[in-house]
Write a protein that holds these residues in place. Structure first.
Motif, PDB file in Angstrom:
ATOM      1  N   SER A  26      30.290   2.593 -16.386  1.00  0.00           N
ATOM      2  CA  SER A  26      29.481   1.840 -17.349  1.00  0.00           C
ATOM      3  C   SER A  26      28.083   2.415 -17.542  1.00  0.00           C
ATOM      4  CB  SER A  26      29.364   0.375 -16.901  1.00  0.00           C
ATOM      5  OG  SER A  26      30.607  -0.278 -16.982  1.00  0.00           O
ATOM      6  N   GLY A  27      27.799   3.558 -16.912  1.00  0.00           N
ATOM      7  CA  GLY A  27      26.492   4.180 -17.070  1.00  0.00           C
ATOM      8  C   GLY A  27      25.909   4.606 -15.749  1.00  0.00           C
ATOM      9  N   ASP A  28      24.973   5.553 -15.792  1.00  0.00           N
ATOM     10  CA  ASP A  28      24.400   6.129 -14.577  1.00  0.00           C
ATOM     11  C   ASP A  28      23.705   5.086 -13.709  1.00  0.00           C
ATOM     12  OD1 ASP A  28      25.308   8.578 -15.393  1.00  0.00           O
ATOM     13  OD2 ASP A  28      23.373   9.276 -16.158  1.00  0.00           O
ATOM     14  N   VAL A  29      23.138   4.032 -14.329  1.00  0.00           N
ATOM     15  CA  VAL A  29      22.416   3.036 -13.549  1.00  0.00           C
ATOM     16  C   VAL A  29      23.341   2.311 -12.583  1.00  0.00           C
ATOM     17  CG1 VAL A  29      22.705   1.121 -15.189  1.00  0.00           C
ATOM     18  CG2 VAL A  29      20.686   1.208 -13.718  1.00  0.00           C
ATOM     19  N   PHE A  30      24.637   2.293 -12.873  1.00  0.00           N
ATOM     20  CA  PHE A  30      25.589   1.647 -11.982  1.00  0.00           C
ATOM     21  C   PHE A  30      25.996   2.556 -10.825  1.00  0.00           C
ATOM     22  CE2 PHE A  30      25.873  -0.851 -15.805  1.00  0.00           C
ATOM     23  CZ  PHE A  30      25.995  -2.136 -15.328  1.00  0.00           C
ATOM     24  N   GLN A  31      25.365   3.712 -10.750  1.00  0.00           N
ATOM     25  CA  GLN A  31      25.519   4.599  -9.597  1.00  0.00           C
ATOM     26  C   GLN A  31      24.178   4.842  -8.931  1.00  0.00           C
ATOM     27  OE1 GLN A  31      28.242   8.026 -10.378  1.00  0.00           O
ATOM     28  NE2 GLN A  31      28.398   7.183 -12.450  1.00  0.00           N
ATOM     29  N   THR A  32      23.190   4.021  -9.284  1.00  0.00           N
ATOM     30  CA  THR A  32      21.836   4.164  -8.757  1.00  0.00           C
ATOM     31  C   THR A  32      21.496   2.966  -7.878  1.00  0.00           C
ATOM     32  OG1 THR A  32      21.171   5.334 -10.771  1.00  0.00           O
ATOM     33  CG2 THR A  32      19.409   4.439  -9.376  1.00  0.00           C
ATOM     34  N   GLY A  33      21.066   3.217  -6.662  1.00  0.00           N
ATOM     35  CA  GLY A  33      20.716   2.137  -5.750  1.00  0.00           C
ATOM     36  C   GLY A  33      19.432   1.438  -6.161  1.00  0.00           C
ATOM     37  N   LEU A  34      19.449   0.100  -6.107  1.00  0.00           N
ATOM     38  CA  LEU A  34      18.280  -0.713  -6.423  1.00  0.00           C
ATOM     39  C   LEU A  34      18.062  -1.744  -5.326  1.00  0.00           C
ATOM     40  CD1 LEU A  34      19.032  -1.576 -10.189  1.00  0.00           C
ATOM     41  CD2 LEU A  34      17.611   0.304  -9.328  1.00  0.00           C
ATOM     42  N   ALA A  35      16.819  -2.140  -5.118  1.00  0.00           N
ATOM     43  CA  ALA A  35      16.505  -3.280  -4.257  1.00  0.00           C
ATOM     44  C   ALA A  35      16.338  -4.486  -5.174  1.00  0.00           C
ATOM     45  CB  ALA A  35      15.246  -3.019  -3.440  1.00  0.00           C
ATOM     46  N   ALA A  36      17.410  -4.833  -5.868  1.00  0.00           N
ATOM     47  CA  ALA A  36      17.350  -5.821  -6.943  1.00  0.00           C
ATOM     48  C   ALA A  36      17.257  -7.243  -6.401  1.00  0.00           C
ATOM     49  CB  ALA A  36      18.571  -5.683  -7.842  1.00  0.00           C
ATOM     50  N   ARG A  37      16.624  -8.112  -7.198  1.00  0.00           N
ATOM     51  CA  ARG A  37      16.542  -9.542  -6.882  1.00  0.00           C
ATOM     52  C   ARG A  37      16.836 -10.329  -8.175  1.00  0.00           C
ATOM     53  NH1 ARG A  37      16.970  -7.367  -2.664  1.00  0.00           N
ATOM     54  NH2 ARG A  37      15.691  -7.648  -0.781  1.00  0.00           N
ATOM     55  N   GLY A  38      15.811 -10.770  -8.916  1.00  0.00           N
ATOM     56  CA  GLY A  38      16.046 -11.549 -10.113  1.00  0.00           C
ATOM     57  C   GLY A  38      16.645 -10.715 -11.235  1.00  0.00           C
ATOM     58  N   MET A  39      17.484 -11.358 -12.060  1.00  0.00           N
ATOM     59  CA  MET A  39      18.063 -10.686 -13.227  1.00  0.00           C
ATOM     60  C   MET A  39      18.202 -11.685 -14.365  1.00  0.00           C
ATOM     61  SD  MET A  39      21.765  -8.798 -13.761  1.00  0.00           S
ATOM     62  CE  MET A  39      22.673 -10.357 -13.750  1.00  0.00           C
TER      63      MET A  39
END
Length: 585
Positions: free
Chosen positions: A449-462
């Protein structure tokens, strides 16, 4: 966020042989297991019908969350930040608001709150320009906020036609009234919301008594302060100190505020029954789970029983989570509820729920069977294997390709910044997750679905919403102590677009943006989709309040809107592939 509780050593039981790793213990605080389920193989990857692009660099959004991390590992440092998508200036384009941390001293003096003196700790408001880029208008708008920020809710509480903001922070909250001229005024005390205390997290505006005035639900986490938060947890070796297990801190209750006819709010937490049920609340979602015309409240709790508050219609709520089968997982165990969303993902006319949890727990997916009973379908739906190694926060049911089935998008990142030192499998930064609704099951289409879905994030709110009004849902993700990420949905890879209808509801007798309205969409084949208006859900976030309906290949549909006031409006074959502003009649 839950850290799995301490487990026993391996035991031979009549029903089988079970084993789990012993958790590390410290002289003071309880900690967690870092063992990953090595017997679980990665979920099969499927081709994605769409592509998301990381458009942050060209968007003009330069926000970076500052957690002010310390060596003391205060729990608050790993829990933010929040994000809202809303149109504050009524130009038809979504704008973006981010919550931020504040300066934490080491150690933090007892009774003192972190401060936002340095601009790097300010909350930020970005206005979308006509070309799709964003401009930082925080200073002019007057919404930099106070203290250590967490969640944000958006709604026109005073019915003046302009969307306002409610922002939670450790120890309190702020209500920013939209003045309609690009600026906001602090209206917290005047509106009767100065009594918000403790650790408020997610919140949301909704109309629980259908009087046309927005009320406010405020989720609260554990009873915690910076003095208690100095507890030592984790391995005693240098560099291995960890954030503490929530079991170290007492549960608390959430808050409910009813808006009176004079525009002020009154705390009805006790009178309504909300205060009777304690938890460790991080996420909240609204929905009419029994189709009785009244909005109910589902709360995601961290390592505590989940809460499902049934709206009894007399100003009171009853927690029916246990009887409904949603208080625990399929094995009767607590789990680390963090983010949550509610929608009818299987198009059977009943609102379902998905919750994000810590790695190894698998995201609970509850299918609503009606009559206040839910099936735990995490494993049978495919969600279990897809999510087992992920630690999720923000989550939304969204139809990413407009095929008429709602998919699941989740923001991920482990809570422990030391996890990779203690686990050979789990990662601190984790890529987002996209699970495509294939009808009978969900399929993992993340990688394609795109490169960002192979990029690690310290994600919280969305927060999710259609930023460019092209009928495809986009997303904005807030990272803890890191830069925000804007995901643009570029649409189908095949070039063959599905059709869609967008509804911008405006209540008259009902709530301002039709919050709680039931929208039924009947296609030519008779297939019906059900939507409930409102932007609450996910984690610390507020999403696009408009209703975006995917039609697949259909060029026509019948839309039935049942407003909370009881009024019903029929739209016969509204023009597809555009947004419609619908005024309540």
């Amino acid at each position: 966020m839950m850290f799995p509780p301490c487990r026993t050593v391996t035991a031979l039981l009549i029903l089988g042989f079970f084993s789990s790793a012993l958790d590390a213990q410290t002289p003071t605080g309880k900690t967690y297991s870092t063992e990953a389920r090595r017997q679980t193989s990665p979920a099969q990857q499927f081709p994605s019908p769409i592509t998301f692009a990381n458009a942050t660099a060209t968007s003009g959004i330069a926000f970076r969350h500052n957690a002010s991390p310390t060596s003391l590992k205060y729990l608050a440092e790993t829990m933010g930040g929040g994000v809202a998508l809303f149109d504050f200036d009524n130009d038809g384009r979504l704008d973006v608001y981010f919550t931020n941390g504040a300066q934490i001293l080491e150690p933090m003096p007892n009774g003192k709150q972190p401060e936002k003196t340095d601009p790097k700790y300010w909350n930020r408001l970005y206005r979308q320009r006509t070309d799709g880029t964003f401009d930082d208008v925080t200073v002019r708008a007057g919404v930099k906020g106070d203290g250590y920020g967490f969640g944000v809710a958006a709604g026109d509480y005073d019915r003046d036609g302009f969307c306002d903001l409610f922002v939670t922070r450790f120890g309190g909250a702020s209500l920013f009234r939209n003045n309609g001229n690009g600026t906001f005024s602090e209206a917290t005390k005047k509106a009767g919301l100065g009594g918000v205390d403790g650790w408020p997290t997610s919140s949301g505006f909704f109309d629980y008594d259908n009087d046309g005035r927005l009320d406010l639900f405020v989720a609260r986490y554990v009873a915690w302060d910076f003095e208690k938060g100095a507890l030592y947890c984790g391995d005693l070796r240098p560099g291995y100190r960890s954030y503490c297990h929530p079991d170290n801190f007492p549960s608390t209750s959430s808050l409910l505020f009813h808006q009176k006819a004079d525009g002020t709010f009154e705390d009805v937490s006790e009178r309504s029954g909300i205060a009777k049920s304690k938890g460790k609340a991080l996420g909240v979602a609204f929905g009419d789970f029994d189709n009785d015309g009244r909005t109910d409240v589902f709360v995601a709790n961290d390592n505590s029983e989940q809460q499902l508050f049934r709206n009894r219609g007399d100003g009171t709520f009853e927690d029916v989570a246990l009887a409904a089968g949603v208080a625990f997982n399929e094995n009767g165990n607590r789990f680390s509820g963090m983010g949550i969303d509610a929608a009818d993902y299987d198009n059977d006319g009943a609102v379902d729920t998905v919750i994000t949890v810590l790695s190894n727990e698998t995201y609970p997916l509850y299918r609503n069977r009606g009559e206040w009973f839910f099936d735990y379908v995490t494993q049978t739906s495919g969600v279990g294997q897809i999510s087992v190694l992920g630690t999720g926060w923000g989550i939304k049911f969204v139809d990413v390709d407009d095929d008429g089935r709602r998919d699941i998008l989740a923001a991920q990142g482990h809570v422990l910044d030391t996890i990779e030192r203690m686990s050979g499998v789990l990662k601190y930064k984790q890529p987002p997750l996209l699970m495509r609704n294939a009808g009978k099951e969900f399929q993992d289409v993340s990688v394609s679905s795109g490169d960002v879905f192979q990029t690690g994030l310290a994600a919280r709110g969305m927060a999710c919403g259609d930023l460019d009004n092209d009928g495809y849902v986009d997303a904005v993700i807030a990272q803890v102590d890191g830069p925000a990420v804007l995901l643009r949905n570029l649409g189908p890879k095949s070039g063959m677009r599905n059709h869609w209808i967008g509804l911008d509801l405006r209540g008259n007798a009902s709530a301002p943006n039709g919050e709680g309205a039931r929208v039924a969409v009947i296609g030519p084949s008779g297939r019906t989709q059900i939507f409930y208006a409102g932007g609450t859900g996910s984690y610390l976030a507020a999403s696009d309040p408009r209703v975006l309906i995917g039609l697949g290949g259909a060029l026509a549909a019948r839309v039935e809107i049942k407003w909370p006031s009881g009024r019903v409006q029929i739209l016969e074959n509204p023009v597809t592939d555009r947004y419609h502003r619908i005024m309540e009649k």
